[in-house]
Design a protein around this motif. Structure first.
Motif, PDB file in Angstrom:
ATOM      1  N   PRO A   1       0.826  -1.215   0.000  1.00 56.36           N
ATOM      2  CA  PRO A   1       0.000   0.000   0.000  1.00 56.36           C
ATOM      3  C   PRO A   1       0.857   1.260   0.000  1.00 56.36           C
ATOM      4  CG  PRO A   1      -0.820  -1.589   1.591  1.00 56.36           C
ATOM      5  CD  PRO A   1       0.502  -2.112   1.122  1.00 56.36           C
ATOM      6  N   THR A   2       0.408   2.256  -0.743  1.00 63.22           N
ATOM      7  CA  THR A   2       1.152   3.513  -0.856  1.00 63.22           C
ATOM      8  C   THR A   2       0.455   4.663  -0.155  1.00 63.22           C
ATOM      9  OG1 THR A   2       0.044   4.122  -2.919  1.00 63.22           O
ATOM     10  CG2 THR A   2       2.039   2.779  -3.094  1.00 63.22           C
ATOM     11  N   GLY A   3      -0.689   4.408   0.458  1.00 66.34           N
ATOM     12  CA  GLY A   3      -1.422   5.471   1.128  1.00 66.34           C
ATOM     13  C   GLY A   3      -2.369   6.229   0.235  1.00 66.34           C
ATOM     14  N   ALA A   4      -2.356   5.935  -1.068  1.00 63.13           N
ATOM     15  CA  ALA A   4      -3.249   6.602  -2.017  1.00 63.13           C
ATOM     16  C   ALA A   4      -4.275   5.602  -2.527  1.00 63.13           C
ATOM     17  CB  ALA A   4      -2.454   7.180  -3.184  1.00 63.13           C
ATOM     18  N   ALA A   5      -5.411   6.121  -2.996  1.00 62.28           N
ATOM     19  CA  ALA A   5      -6.455   5.246  -3.545  1.00 62.28           C
ATOM     20  C   ALA A   5      -5.924   4.510  -4.761  1.00 62.28           C
ATOM     21  CB  ALA A   5      -7.675   6.071  -3.920  1.00 62.28           C
TER      22      ALA A   5
ATOM     23  N   ARG B   1      -6.331  21.309 -12.769  1.00 59.73           N
ATOM     24  CA  ARG B   1      -6.112  21.705 -11.378  1.00 59.73           C
ATOM     25  C   ARG B   1      -5.725  20.464 -10.584  1.00 59.73           C
ATOM     26  NH1 ARG B   1     -10.991  23.731  -8.736  1.00 59.73           N
ATOM     27  NH2 ARG B   1      -9.600  24.814  -7.290  1.00 59.73           N
ATOM     28  N   TYR B   2      -4.459  20.310 -10.333  1.00 58.30           N
ATOM     29  CA  TYR B   2      -4.037  19.139  -9.581  1.00 58.30           C
ATOM     30  C   TYR B   2      -2.850  19.486  -8.701  1.00 58.30           C
ATOM     31  CZ  TYR B   2      -0.769  18.780 -13.537  1.00 58.30           C
ATOM     32  OH  TYR B   2       0.181  19.045 -14.495  1.00 58.30           O
ATOM     33  N   GLU B   3      -2.624  18.629  -7.708  1.00 56.59           N
ATOM     34  CA  GLU B   3      -1.609  18.872  -6.703  1.00 56.59           C
ATOM     35  C   GLU B   3      -0.616  17.714  -6.685  1.00 56.59           C
ATOM     36  OE1 GLU B   3      -4.042  19.025  -3.276  1.00 56.59           O
ATOM     37  OE2 GLU B   3      -4.861  21.020  -3.703  1.00 56.59           O
ATOM     38  N   GLU B   4       0.489  17.923  -5.995  1.00 58.13           N
ATOM     39  CA  GLU B   4       1.453  16.852  -5.776  1.00 58.13           C
ATOM     40  C   GLU B   4       0.767  15.736  -4.992  1.00 58.13           C
ATOM     41  OE1 GLU B   4       5.465  15.232  -5.816  1.00 58.13           O
ATOM     42  OE2 GLU B   4       4.522  16.902  -6.882  1.00 58.13           O
ATOM     43  N   PRO B   5       0.795  14.494  -5.492  1.00 58.01           N
ATOM     44  CA  PRO B   5       0.113  13.417  -4.769  1.00 58.01           C
ATOM     45  C   PRO B   5       0.766  13.125  -3.430  1.00 58.01           C
ATOM     46  CG  PRO B   5       1.414  12.533  -6.583  1.00 58.01           C
ATOM     47  CD  PRO B   5       1.434  14.023  -6.725  1.00 58.01           C
ATOM     48  N   ASP B   6      -0.043  12.751  -2.473  1.00 58.22           N
ATOM     49  CA  ASP B   6       0.440  12.376  -1.152  1.00 58.22           C
ATOM     50  C   ASP B   6       0.769  10.889  -1.165  1.00 58.22           C
ATOM     51  OD1 ASP B   6       1.065  12.385   1.516  1.00 58.22           O
ATOM     52  OD2 ASP B   6      -1.017  12.189   2.190  1.00 58.22           O
ATOM     53  N   ILE B   7       2.051  10.563  -1.038  1.00 61.11           N
ATOM     54  CA  ILE B   7       2.487   9.160  -1.104  1.00 61.11           C
ATOM     55  C   ILE B   7       3.312   8.863   0.140  1.00 61.11           C
ATOM     56  CG2 ILE B   7       3.451   7.384  -2.611  1.00 61.11           C
ATOM     57  CD1 ILE B   7       3.510   9.465  -4.845  1.00 61.11           C
ATOM     58  N   PRO B   8       2.683   8.756   1.294  1.00 56.40           N
ATOM     59  CA  PRO B   8       3.440   8.571   2.537  1.00 56.40           C
ATOM     60  C   PRO B   8       4.180   7.245   2.573  1.00 56.40           C
ATOM     61  CG  PRO B   8       1.085   8.245   2.910  1.00 56.40           C
ATOM     62  CD  PRO B   8       1.225   8.775   1.515  1.00 56.40           C
TER      63      PRO B   8
ATOM     64  N   LEU C   1       5.369   7.007  -9.132  1.00 53.44           N
ATOM     65  CA  LEU C   1       3.997   7.230  -8.684  1.00 53.44           C
ATOM     66  C   LEU C   1       3.606   8.700  -8.755  1.00 53.44           C
ATOM     67  CD1 LEU C   1       3.895   4.792  -5.633  1.00 53.44           C
ATOM     68  CD2 LEU C   1       2.796   4.485  -7.853  1.00 53.44           C
ATOM     69  N   ARG C   2       4.554   9.604  -8.556  1.00 53.13           N
ATOM     70  CA  ARG C   2       4.259  11.042  -8.636  1.00 53.13           C
ATOM     71  C   ARG C   2       3.703  11.431 -10.001  1.00 53.13           C
ATOM     72  NH1 ARG C   2       8.785  14.176  -8.730  1.00 53.13           N
ATOM     73  NH2 ARG C   2       7.414  15.999  -8.755  1.00 53.13           N
ATOM     74  N   HIS C   3       4.166  10.750 -11.037  1.00 54.81           N
ATOM     75  CA  HIS C   3       3.781  11.123 -12.401  1.00 54.81           C
ATOM     76  C   HIS C   3       2.763  10.169 -13.019  1.00 54.81           C
ATOM     77  CE1 HIS C   3       6.884  14.231 -12.677  1.00 54.81           C
ATOM     78  NE2 HIS C   3       7.684  13.391 -12.050  1.00 54.81           N
ATOM     79  N   ALA C   4       2.419   9.088 -12.322  1.00 50.64           N
ATOM     80  CA  ALA C   4       1.533   8.079 -12.902  1.00 50.64           C
ATOM     81  C   ALA C   4       0.065   8.432 -12.750  1.00 50.64           C
ATOM     82  CB  ALA C   4       1.801   6.710 -12.258  1.00 50.64           C
ATOM     83  N   ARG C   5      -0.230   9.458 -11.963  1.00 49.07           N
ATOM     84  CA  ARG C   5      -1.611   9.885 -11.757  1.00 49.07           C
ATOM     85  C   ARG C   5      -1.607  11.366 -11.423  1.00 49.07           C
ATOM     86  NH1 ARG C   5      -3.957   7.079  -6.631  1.00 49.07           N
ATOM     87  NH2 ARG C   5      -5.297   8.905  -6.498  1.00 49.07           N
ATOM     88  N   ARG C   6      -2.774  11.990 -11.502  1.00 46.23           N
ATOM     89  CA  ARG C   6      -2.905  13.391 -11.131  1.00 46.23           C
ATOM     90  C   ARG C   6      -3.997  13.522 -10.065  1.00 46.23           C
ATOM     91  NH1 ARG C   6      -1.964  16.386 -17.028  1.00 46.23           N
ATOM     92  NH2 ARG C   6       0.312  16.448 -16.800  1.00 46.23           N
ATOM     93  N   ASP C   7      -3.622  14.049  -8.923  1.00 39.26           N
ATOM     94  CA  ASP C   7      -4.590  14.273  -7.855  1.00 39.26           C
ATOM     95  C   ASP C   7      -5.248  15.633  -8.071  1.00 39.26           C
ATOM     96  OD1 ASP C   7      -3.909  11.855  -6.857  1.00 39.26           O
ATOM     97  OD2 ASP C   7      -2.935  12.584  -5.044  1.00 39.26           O
ATOM     98  N   TYR C   8      -6.292  15.608  -8.886  1.00 34.51           N
ATOM     99  CA  TYR C   8      -6.938  16.844  -9.317  1.00 34.51           C
ATOM    100  C   TYR C   8      -7.887  17.387  -8.248  1.00 34.51           C
ATOM    101  CZ  TYR C   8     -10.716  13.528 -10.206  1.00 34.51           C
ATOM    102  OH  TYR C   8     -11.669  12.550 -10.061  1.00 34.51           O
ATOM    103  N   ARG C   9      -8.230  18.635  -8.371  1.00 36.21           N
ATOM    104  CA  ARG C   9      -9.293  19.253  -7.579  1.00 36.21           C
ATOM    105  C   ARG C   9     -10.490  19.474  -8.493  1.00 36.21           C
ATOM    106  NH1 ARG C   9      -8.543  20.897  -2.593  1.00 36.21           N
ATOM    107  NH2 ARG C   9     -10.348  22.277  -2.684  1.00 36.21           N
TER     108      ARG C   9
END
Length: 578
Positions: free
Chosen positions: A13-17, A422-429, A439-447
């Motif tokens: 698990p990476t902490g993201a959906a 509109r997207y932010e740096e993903p949270d990958i704890p 993982l930072r570039h494999a998806r976009r955590d949009y608003r």
């Protein structure tokens, strides 16, 4: 020794959906130590069908293959390095099926390199298909990254390695050359009518270790004709003569007979992107498959996924599939809002969705709705439309209605990824190094453009995730503990624990109605748009859940868990004293 070693990493698990995590809670050794009754509540790892197909293909070409699915096992670095030194393969393939495999894949790659710095290593799998260049850039320790269907790509690599030829001309690869990452072009696709059956190494491993094998995965087709913006199947690389290709029905059913005979398979996951294919072609293929199952009088149940425009939303087709064993199907409905339907490019209508849901109910088939409640452009009015559709079509009357609270994930390779502005740096704890970079570039955590919808999602997701955890992970164990205690107390004259089980069942049966109240509360408050909307709604929803728990269980959920533990624990203590 093996010519080829194929590895499926563990799920970390990476902490993201994630869209695809299997949530396997224990490893093989822990599973075997469980009481048999408790094993029912653990989801066993599903086969990596991509690796199984490549292994079967390579064995058909005369190569020896060792295929290991490490999900459900906990091998140390030393075990992996010893394996490579012992097998001395010419080729090692590491399959990243989805994002939760990337962390362990990096570990495996480094173990392989430590064991044999000269062995040829390729990374592939579904996650690589639309992240291949990115992975090749970030993980240069791999010789190449394969994308798309891999059978002919890996066969071509093996031929080049055996002959000492330059492998960079094999289609379907990304690799470093002359200081930059290059591609050899899209892969060649195999003729499904000629392909060997998928190898069953995981089932063999489980059977050998005393783990039952009643479930298996297979396919009857590959690809999808649709253009949905949230899915990358429409952009499948290498497709020239049409995106949807079928496997001969007789061959698929022959394989099912083999699985039943050798492994006792009673349930099948069909991994087809679109089991029903396109319109009349899809109808004839799927119904023909069902009729062949019936003709051979095979006893099985199966799960598949298809769209509402496949031609299978037909009463006679559904009845035939139901008789053949389709008691559950995921139907790609996605939304009850015409505006969202158009943005998704579904090519269908809300009316089609409604008719499909009604027909599923009438034919007694459990509907698992493919549903996206929120995407970047969702408005408050569209959420009201979704709620009205859910109620009218009764799609919330399902095993876990809270799965409908879902958000589109903007995956690299999809149109929704490209259009998310509109997207932010993903949270990958907890994830560092190259895995984090991928993982930072494999998806976009949009608003979401409508801030009220974003606040709704914040509150809905926080609270609904807790309900989902109770439903999926706690309730089954509580039910089993109570049932075991009831059976043990039978004939002892002790007070019955059946009322606990009744209260728990009452809680479970009310979740559909709770969901509707849950959604209504959020939308009504969002219409008012008060300050601190997300925090205020979260507080209201938690109060609603507490009231629901007390009405159904007589306590808050944590207090009911404690009561159950005391009741079952006191009984167990009495048994020990006796």
């Amino acid at each position: 020794m093996a010519d080829v070693v194929l590895l499926t990493p563990r799920e970390i698990p990476t902490g993201a959906a994630s869209l695809n995590n299997q949530n396997v809670l224990i490893n093989d050794e822990e599973y075997l130590s469980l009481d048999p009754a408790m094993r029912l509540f653990y989801k066993r790892v599903r086969e990596n069908l991509g690796v199984a197909c490549i292994a079967g293909h390579l064995r058909g070409c005369g190569y020896s293959v060792r295929a290991l699915n490490l999900h459900g096992r906990n091998p140390s670095d030393e075990v992996i390095t010893d394996l490579i030194r012992r097998e001395r393969p010419k080729f090692v393939g590491i399959s990243i099926m989805y994002d939760l495999h990337i962390v362990d894949a990096v570990r495996l790659l480094r173990c392989v390199r430590e064991a044999d710095p000269s062995v040829f290593v390729a990374i592939g799998g579904a996650f690589c298909t639309y992240n291949a260049k990115l992975i090749a850039e970030r993980i240069p320790e791999a010789d190449c990254v394969a994308f798309g269907e891999g059978e002919l790509t890996v066969e071509g690599l093996m031929e080049c390695l055996a002959a000492g030829r330059d492998w960079r001309g094999v289609p379907g690869l990304w690799f470093w050359q002359e200081g930059r990452v290059r591609s050899s072009g899209p892969p060649k696709l195999p003729d499904l009518a000629q392909e060997p059956w998928p190898a069953r190494d995981l089932l063999v491993h489980h059977r050998k270790n005393g783990i039952p094998t009643p479930r298996a995965s297979t396919y009857t087709s590959r690809g999808c004709h649709a253009k949905c913006t949230f899915c990358y199947a429409p952009r499948q690389p290498g497709v020239v003569d049409g995106p949807w290709r079928v496997r001969p029905v007789e061959d698929a059913v022959d394989e099912i007979e083999y699985l039943q005979r050798e492994f006792g398979t009673r349930f099948l996951w069909f991994n087809d992107d679109n089991f029903g294919g396109a319109f009349q072609d899809g109808y004839h293929h799927a119904v023909g498959f069902a009729e062949e199952i019936l003709r051979r009088d095979l006893k099985l149940t199966f799960h598949c996924e298809f769209r509402v425009d496949t031609g299978l939303i037909d009463r006679e087709a559904l009845r035939t599939l139901r008789r053949a064993g389709m008691d559950l199907a995921l139907l790609g409905m996605e939304t009850g809002s015409p505006g969202m339907m158009k943005r998704f490019r579904k090519g269908t209508t809300v009316e089609y969705n409604f008719d499909a849901a009604r027909m599923f109910k009438q034919e007694g088939i459990e509907l698992e709705p493919g549903w996206i409640m929120i995407e970047p452009g969702t408005t408050l009015d569209e959420l009201w439309e979704n709620l009205k559709f859910i109620v009218a079509a009764r799609v919330h009357e399902s095993e876990n209605p809270f799965f409908l609270i879902n958000r589109a994930i903007a995956l690299r390779g999809t149109e929704i990824y490209e259009k998310a502005t509109r997207y932010e740096e993903p949270d990958i704890p907890g994830v560092e190094g190259v895995a984090r970079e991928v993982l930072r570039h494999a998806r976009r955590d949009y608003r979401v453009e409508d801030e009220r919808v974003e606040h709704l999602w914040t509150a809905w997701s926080r609270v609904s995730s807790e309900i989902n955890d109770r439903k999926e992970n706690e309730v089954p164990f509580l039910a089993q503990s109570i049932a075991d205690a009831v059976r043990a107390r039978r004939g002892t004259g002790a007070e019955s624990l059946r009322p606990l089980l009744s209260r728990l069942r009452h809680w479970d049966q009310g979740l559909a109605g709770l969901l509707i109240a849950f959604l209504n509360a959020g939308l009504l408050l969002a219409d008012e748009n008060p300050p601190s909307l997300a925090d205020r709604l979260e507080a209201e929803l938690r109060a609603m859940i507490t009231a629901y728990d007390r009405e159904r269980l007589g306590h808050t959920f944590p207090d009911f868990v404690a009561e159950t533990a005391r009741a079952c624990g006191e009984h167990a203590l009495a048994q020990v004293r006796g």
